[in-house]
Design an enzyme around this catalytic site. Structure first.
Site, short mmCIF file in Angstrom:
data_model
loop_
_atom_site.label_atom_id
_atom_site.label_comp_id
_atom_site.label_asym_id
_atom_site.label_seq_id
_atom_site.Cartn_x
_atom_site.Cartn_y
_atom_site.Cartn_z
N ASP A 165 103.82 -14.45 -2.82
CA ASP A 165 103.42 -15.85 -2.91
C ASP A 165 102.22 -16.05 -1.98
O ASP A 165 102.36 -16.08 -0.76
CB ASP A 165 104.60 -16.74 -2.50
CG ASP A 165 104.24 -18.23 -2.54
OD1 ASP A 165 103.03 -18.57 -2.54
OD2 ASP A 165 105.18 -19.05 -2.54
N PHE A 174 108.86 -20.33 2.06
CA PHE A 174 108.69 -21.59 1.32
C PHE A 174 107.98 -21.29 0.02
O PHE A 174 106.90 -20.69 0.02
CB PHE A 174 107.88 -22.60 2.14
CG PHE A 174 107.68 -23.91 1.41
CD1 PHE A 174 108.67 -24.89 1.44
CD2 PHE A 174 106.52 -24.16 0.68
CE1 PHE A 174 108.48 -26.09 0.75
CE2 PHE A 174 106.34 -25.35 0.00
CZ PHE A 174 107.32 -26.32 0.04
N LYS A 224 96.72 -23.57 -3.72
CA LYS A 224 96.05 -24.46 -2.77
C LYS A 224 94.51 -24.38 -2.73
O LYS A 224 93.83 -25.28 -3.20
CB LYS A 224 96.63 -24.26 -1.37
CG LYS A 224 98.05 -24.79 -1.26
CD LYS A 224 98.55 -24.82 0.16
CE LYS A 224 99.83 -25.62 0.29
NZ LYS A 224 101.07 -24.85 0.16
C1 LIG Z 1 102.32 -25.12 -0.57
C2 LIG Z 1 103.08 -23.90 -0.98
C3 LIG Z 1 103.80 -23.85 -2.19
C4 LIG Z 1 103.92 -25.05 -3.08
O1 LIG Z 1 102.70 -25.42 -3.61
P1 LIG Z 1 102.53 -26.88 -4.28
O2 LIG Z 1 101.14 -26.86 -4.85
O3 LIG Z 1 102.73 -27.88 -3.19
O4 LIG Z 1 103.58 -26.99 -5.32
C5 LIG Z 1 104.41 -22.67 -2.53
N1 LIG Z 1 104.33 -21.58 -1.73
C6 LIG Z 1 103.66 -21.58 -0.57
C7 LIG Z 1 103.59 -20.35 0.24
C8 LIG Z 1 103.02 -22.74 -0.15
O5 LIG Z 1 102.39 -22.75 1.03
#
Ligand SMILES: *Cc1c(COP(=O)(O)O)cnc(C)c1O
Length: 379
Positions: free
Chosen positions: A209, A124, A238
């Protein structure tokens, strides 16, 4: 508001440490942290003080000028990671968008056809179109095609599959070392090292990521270091701002190919968000919070494994640091509703995984409170 979220039937009004309170004053132990965001819990004294001071000085001035909070946060990120440069933005998906652009530019400088990006199934990376193109899940992509061209998807933890995808036209591989939304699924260290080697072989950038795994969540500033990796690009968001919206792209000197005018954002790195980021980074890397995460993580996992031994509902307990998944053999949503009714907030990852992402400051005693509620519901 647009009906984009499946919300719980709860209005939250204030918070203190690891607890939040609804409008009637009912108290809840927060084991979701606003999806791994509230790393310092709620109303943290150091954060609140730093933000109040900054509010009195300057909140926003744009990236036409230099500001000290932005420079300080950038310096801390570079000091405590293995990367060399940072770019501030406002969210996780936006960090990944920037990383995708950075990789495309890197590739184009080598060859006009070096534009392909490989991501992994179950991963994701966000909801905007570039990040969504790297998120191979029909549920998220359906209705929004055509997506961006030149994205390819490989099976997670399957080195033969990525070998079949990667070639000299690959400019980047993007992956999470622990798939968060995908259900707290850990990548295999041998697999990751092999992917890293393939990236070197084909001169593709390795993008990790760490939007969810980063900033102390797994017991180190970034999770990649625990897998022995040296990524070219890392994205995070986050937990970095402890509740203030901020994202960041980090890259090595090798991948530092943006030039003036290539990329930008109006709000990115604003004074409040970067003030928060510096507080979080100092708490973690200089004031002992990282060590706290490591010890509470062990405590929490041990307790969960004890429940698992007695439970017929728990399939597996997995994760690192304070990013824990409890896979159960029944739908998770009703269980989370029951947790809420008993005063515990937790979230889901997929259909059958309870995701625990407590504030990094959670104490062993507070873990016990959460465990008592989980035990009642899972045994
Ligand atoms: C939450 C998340 C995103 C997206 O982040 P947003 O701040 O909601 O746009 C991207 N990659 C990972 C691994 C995430 O957990």
């Amino acid at each position: 508001m647009m009906p984009t979220y499946g919300r719980f039937n709860l209005v939250l009004e204030n918070g203190e440490g690891c607890y939040v309170y609804d409008e009637e004053g009912h108290k809840y132990l927060d084991m979701g942290s606003g999806i791994a965001v509230n790393s310092l819990g709620h109303h943290h004294p150091v954060l609140t003080e730093a933000l109040k001071n900054q509010v009195d000085k300057l909140i926003h001035i744009s990236n036409y000028y230099y500001t000290k909070p932005q420079i300080e946060a950038a310096q801390l990120l570079v000091t405590y990671s293995s990367l060399d440069k940072v770019f501030f933005c406002n969210s996780g998906t936006e960090a990944n968008e920037g990383a995708i652009k950075l990789a495309r530019k890197y590739g184009k400088q080598k060859s006009p056809t070096k534009t392909q990006i490989i991501s992994l199934k179950g991963g994701f990376h966000g909801r905007t179109l570039g990040a969504l193109s790297a998120t191979p899940k029909e549920q998220y992509q359906k209705g929004f095609k055509p997506l961006m061209p030149d994205f390819y998807y490989a099976q997670f933890n399957d080195i033969e599959d990525i070998k079949a995808c990667i070639n000299e036209n690959t400019c980047a591989v993007i992956l999470e070392v622990i798939q968060g939304e995908g259900g707290i699924i850990l990548a295999d260290e041998v697999y990751l090292k092999a992917v890293e080697k393939l990236c070197v072989q084909y001169d593709a950038l390795l993008i990790i990521d760490e939007v969810q795994t980063g900033i102390g969540r797994t017991g180190s500033l970034f999770a990649y270091s625990q897998f022995g990796l040296q990524p070219d690009i890392v994205t995070t968001a986050k937990g970095l701002g402890a509740g203030l919206p901020i994202g960041v792209i980090l890259c090595t000197d090798k991948a530092n190919v943006f030039t003036p005018g290539n990329h930008g954002t109006t709000f990115g790195g604003n004074l409040l968000a970067t003030t928060a980021a510096s507080v979080v980074l100092k708490e973690l890397c200089e004031n002992g919070l990282m060590e706290h995460v490591q010890s509470v993580s062990k405590y929490l996992k041990d307790k969960l494994l004890k429940i698992q031994a007695k439970s017929e509902k728990i399939v597996e307990v997995r994760g690192m640091g304070l990013m824990i998944g409890i896979e159960i053999n029944e739908p998770v949503k009703p269980l989370l509703e029951k947790c809420m009714a008993k005063g515990l907030l937790a979230i889901a990852a997929g259909e059958k995984v309870i995701r625990l992402l407590p504030p990094l400051i959670m104490t062993a005693k507070q873990v016990d409170e959460g465990i008592a509620i989980l035990e009642e519901l899972l045994i």
